[in-house]
Design a protein around this motif. Structure first.
Motif, PDB file in Angstrom:
ATOM      1  N   MET A 148      -6.696   3.797   1.172  1.00  0.00           N
ATOM      2  CA  MET A 148      -7.548   2.750   1.695  1.00  0.00           C
ATOM      3  C   MET A 148      -7.406   1.490   0.838  1.00  0.00           C
ATOM      4  SD  MET A 148      -9.544   2.908   4.395  1.00  0.00           S
ATOM      5  CE  MET A 148      -9.820   4.641   4.492  1.00  0.00           C
ATOM      6  N   ILE A 149      -7.369   1.689  -0.468  1.00  0.00           N
ATOM      7  CA  ILE A 149      -7.218   0.546  -1.372  1.00  0.00           C
ATOM      8  C   ILE A 149      -5.896  -0.151  -1.103  1.00  0.00           C
ATOM      9  CG2 ILE A 149      -6.976  -0.152  -3.787  1.00  0.00           C
ATOM     10  CD1 ILE A 149      -8.836   2.169  -4.521  1.00  0.00           C
ATOM     11  N   LYS A 150      -4.825   0.642  -0.998  1.00  0.00           N
ATOM     12  CA  LYS A 150      -3.498   0.078  -0.753  1.00  0.00           C
ATOM     13  C   LYS A 150      -3.455  -0.651   0.591  1.00  0.00           C
ATOM     14  CE  LYS A 150       1.338   1.467  -0.443  1.00  0.00           C
ATOM     15  NZ  LYS A 150       2.253   2.613  -0.468  1.00  0.00           N
ATOM     16  N   ALA A 151      -4.036  -0.034   1.624  1.00  0.00           N
ATOM     17  CA  ALA A 151      -4.012  -0.616   2.962  1.00  0.00           C
ATOM     18  C   ALA A 151      -4.805  -1.922   3.042  1.00  0.00           C
ATOM     19  CB  ALA A 151      -4.559   0.376   3.977  1.00  0.00           C
ATOM     20  N   SER A 152      -5.835  -2.035   2.210  1.00  0.00           N
ATOM     21  CA  SER A 152      -6.663  -3.248   2.254  1.00  0.00           C
ATOM     22  C   SER A 152      -6.128  -4.346   1.340  1.00  0.00           C
ATOM     23  CB  SER A 152      -8.107  -2.923   1.882  1.00  0.00           C
ATOM     24  OG  SER A 152      -8.188  -2.446   0.559  1.00  0.00           O
ATOM     25  N   THR A 153      -5.068  -4.053   0.621  1.00  0.00           N
ATOM     26  CA  THR A 153      -4.417  -4.994  -0.297  1.00  0.00           C
ATOM     27  C   THR A 153      -5.373  -5.601  -1.319  1.00  0.00           C
ATOM     28  OG1 THR A 153      -4.643  -6.963   1.114  1.00  0.00           O
ATOM     29  CG2 THR A 153      -2.674  -5.592   1.448  1.00  0.00           C
ATOM     30  N   ILE A 154      -6.313  -4.780  -1.796  1.00  0.00           N
ATOM     31  CA  ILE A 154      -7.207  -5.256  -2.848  1.00  0.00           C
ATOM     32  C   ILE A 154      -6.753  -4.685  -4.173  1.00  0.00           C
ATOM     33  CG2 ILE A 154      -9.192  -5.541  -1.312  1.00  0.00           C
ATOM     34  CD1 ILE A 154     -10.286  -2.908  -2.468  1.00  0.00           C
ATOM     35  N   ASN A 155      -7.148  -5.336  -5.234  1.00  0.00           N
ATOM     36  CA  ASN A 155      -6.806  -4.890  -6.574  1.00  0.00           C
ATOM     37  C   ASN A 155      -8.077  -4.368  -7.236  1.00  0.00           C
ATOM     38  OD1 ASN A 155      -5.527  -4.409  -8.972  1.00  0.00           O
ATOM     39  ND2 ASN A 155      -5.482  -6.555  -9.606  1.00  0.00           N
ATOM     40  N   LEU A 156      -8.252  -3.049  -7.188  1.00  0.00           N
ATOM     41  CA  LEU A 156      -9.454  -2.428  -7.736  1.00  0.00           C
ATOM     42  C   LEU A 156      -9.108  -1.056  -8.286  1.00  0.00           C
ATOM     43  CD1 LEU A 156     -12.570  -2.701  -8.021  1.00  0.00           C
ATOM     44  CD2 LEU A 156     -12.759  -1.522  -5.824  1.00  0.00           C
ATOM     45  N   ASP A 157      -9.581  -0.790  -9.478  1.00  0.00           N
ATOM     46  CA  ASP A 157      -9.393   0.516 -10.116  1.00  0.00           C
ATOM     47  C   ASP A 157      -9.942   1.602  -9.181  1.00  0.00           C
ATOM     48  OD1 ASP A 157     -10.102   2.888 -11.652  1.00  0.00           O
ATOM     49  OD2 ASP A 157      -9.767   1.690 -13.450  1.00  0.00           O
ATOM     50  N   ARG A 158      -9.190   2.675  -9.014  1.00  0.00           N
ATOM     51  CA  ARG A 158      -9.590   3.771  -8.116  1.00  0.00           C
ATOM     52  C   ARG A 158     -10.965   4.338  -8.453  1.00  0.00           C
ATOM     53  NH1 ARG A 158      -6.428   5.836  -4.469  1.00  0.00           N
ATOM     54  NH2 ARG A 158      -4.190   5.555  -4.484  1.00  0.00           N
ATOM     55  N   ALA A 159     -11.317   4.379  -9.714  1.00  0.00           N
ATOM     56  CA  ALA A 159     -12.616   4.933 -10.117  1.00  0.00           C
ATOM     57  C   ALA A 159     -13.775   4.038  -9.678  1.00  0.00           C
ATOM     58  CB  ALA A 159     -12.651   5.124 -11.631  1.00  0.00           C
ATOM     59  N   LEU A 160     -13.509   2.753  -9.506  1.00  0.00           N
ATOM     60  CA  LEU A 160     -14.567   1.808  -9.132  1.00  0.00           C
ATOM     61  C   LEU A 160     -14.751   1.707  -7.620  1.00  0.00           C
ATOM     62  CD1 LEU A 160     -13.769  -1.070 -11.646  1.00  0.00           C
ATOM     63  CD2 LEU A 160     -15.301   0.888 -11.950  1.00  0.00           C
ATOM     64  N   PHE A 161     -13.729   2.084  -6.883  1.00  0.00           N
ATOM     65  CA  PHE A 161     -13.744   1.970  -5.420  1.00  0.00           C
ATOM     66  C   PHE A 161     -14.957   2.650  -4.776  1.00  0.00           C
ATOM     67  CE2 PHE A 161     -12.329   3.900  -1.375  1.00  0.00           C
ATOM     68  CZ  PHE A 161     -12.157   2.760  -0.623  1.00  0.00           C
ATOM     69  N   LYS A 198     -18.851  -8.078  -1.391  1.00  0.00           N
ATOM     70  CA  LYS A 198     -19.008  -7.861   0.044  1.00  0.00           C
ATOM     71  C   LYS A 198     -17.718  -8.227   0.779  1.00  0.00           C
ATOM     72  CE  LYS A 198     -21.351  -7.230   3.932  1.00  0.00           C
ATOM     73  NZ  LYS A 198     -20.486  -6.435   4.778  1.00  0.00           N
ATOM     74  N   ALA A 199     -17.095  -9.314   0.373  1.00  0.00           N
ATOM     75  CA  ALA A 199     -15.822  -9.703   0.988  1.00  0.00           C
ATOM     76  C   ALA A 199     -14.779  -8.607   0.766  1.00  0.00           C
ATOM     77  CB  ALA A 199     -15.336 -11.035   0.424  1.00  0.00           C
ATOM     78  N   MET A 200     -14.804  -7.983  -0.412  1.00  0.00           N
ATOM     79  CA  MET A 200     -13.850  -6.918  -0.710  1.00  0.00           C
ATOM     80  C   MET A 200     -14.138  -5.689   0.146  1.00  0.00           C
ATOM     81  SD  MET A 200     -12.670  -5.282  -4.340  1.00  0.00           S
ATOM     82  CE  MET A 200     -11.821  -6.765  -4.864  1.00  0.00           C
ATOM     83  N   THR A 201     -15.407  -5.304   0.277  1.00  0.00           N
ATOM     84  CA  THR A 201     -15.715  -4.137   1.111  1.00  0.00           C
ATOM     85  C   THR A 201     -15.424  -4.425   2.580  1.00  0.00           C
ATOM     86  OG1 THR A 201     -18.077  -4.674   1.264  1.00  0.00           O
ATOM     87  CG2 THR A 201     -17.398  -3.139  -0.486  1.00  0.00           C
ATOM     88  N   ASP A 202     -15.564  -5.672   2.987  1.00  0.00           N
ATOM     89  CA  ASP A 202     -15.193  -6.042   4.361  1.00  0.00           C
ATOM     90  C   ASP A 202     -13.698  -5.823   4.580  1.00  0.00           C
ATOM     91  OD1 ASP A 202     -17.811  -6.700   4.938  1.00  0.00           O
ATOM     92  OD2 ASP A 202     -17.490  -8.879   4.843  1.00  0.00           O
ATOM     93  N   LYS A 203     -12.871  -6.145   3.575  1.00  0.00           N
ATOM     94  CA  LYS A 203     -11.425  -5.898   3.684  1.00  0.00           C
ATOM     95  C   LYS A 203     -11.143  -4.397   3.755  1.00  0.00           C
ATOM     96  CE  LYS A 203      -8.302  -8.413   1.601  1.00  0.00           C
ATOM     97  NZ  LYS A 203      -7.488  -9.099   0.569  1.00  0.00           N
ATOM     98  N   ILE A 204     -11.886  -3.638   2.992  1.00  0.00           N
ATOM     99  CA  ILE A 204     -11.732  -2.179   3.012  1.00  0.00           C
ATOM    100  C   ILE A 204     -12.104  -1.642   4.390  1.00  0.00           C
ATOM    101  CG2 ILE A 204     -12.645  -0.006   2.081  1.00  0.00           C
ATOM    102  CD1 ILE A 204     -13.005  -1.599  -0.621  1.00  0.00           C
ATOM    103  N   ASP A 205     -13.217  -2.126   4.930  1.00  0.00           N
ATOM    104  CA  ASP A 205     -13.653  -1.692   6.261  1.00  0.00           C
ATOM    105  C   ASP A 205     -12.617  -2.048   7.325  1.00  0.00           C
ATOM    106  OD1 ASP A 205     -15.986  -0.692   5.165  1.00  0.00           O
ATOM    107  OD2 ASP A 205     -17.217  -2.412   5.750  1.00  0.00           O
TER     108      ASP A 205
END
Length: 124
Positions: A1-14, A76-83
């Protein structure tokens, strides 16, 4: 999901960011319970989210002993990208499914959530 949303976030924080987005303001202890991690670990991880500008901590309005995490506009913008990435993945998965099959899955998932929540409540 992180990869697909092209965000840069540590997996533990996701998962923490998603939980804060969905349930915030949320107490850090409750957040730790939700993700199955130790309170002190989650507190440090929320601090990392805060440093990144994705969340912030505040005192609970009714009980100042409780530290809560809330999502920021950037978070919120980041979670919107994830969604959006999740939605795109689901569309690919379900594009060949018949409508009846999708409805059946929806009903079964709802029943699962009801039963799971009921079980969780009985164990408290």
């Amino acid at each position: 999901m992180i990869k697909a949303s092209t965000i840069n976030l540590d997996r533990a924080l996701f998962p923490l960011l998603v939980q804060i987005s969905r349930f915030g303001p949320i107490g850090v202890v409750e957040l730790a319970d939700r993700v199955g991690r130790d309170y002190t670990t989650v507190s440090r991880q929320v601090a990392k989210l805060e440093e990144a500008g994705l969340a912030q901590r505040q005192k609970n309005a009714k009980d100042k002993r409780i530290n809560e995490a809330v999502i920021t506009a950037v978070g919120k913008a980041m979670t919107d990208k994830i969604d959006a990435a999740r939605e795109e993945i689901y569309q690919k998965v379900f594009q060949h499914w018949q409508q009846d099959d999708r409805l059946q899955l929806e009903c079964l998932l709802k029943q699962f959530v009801i039963d799971f929540s009921s079980l969780e409540e009985r164990e408290k």
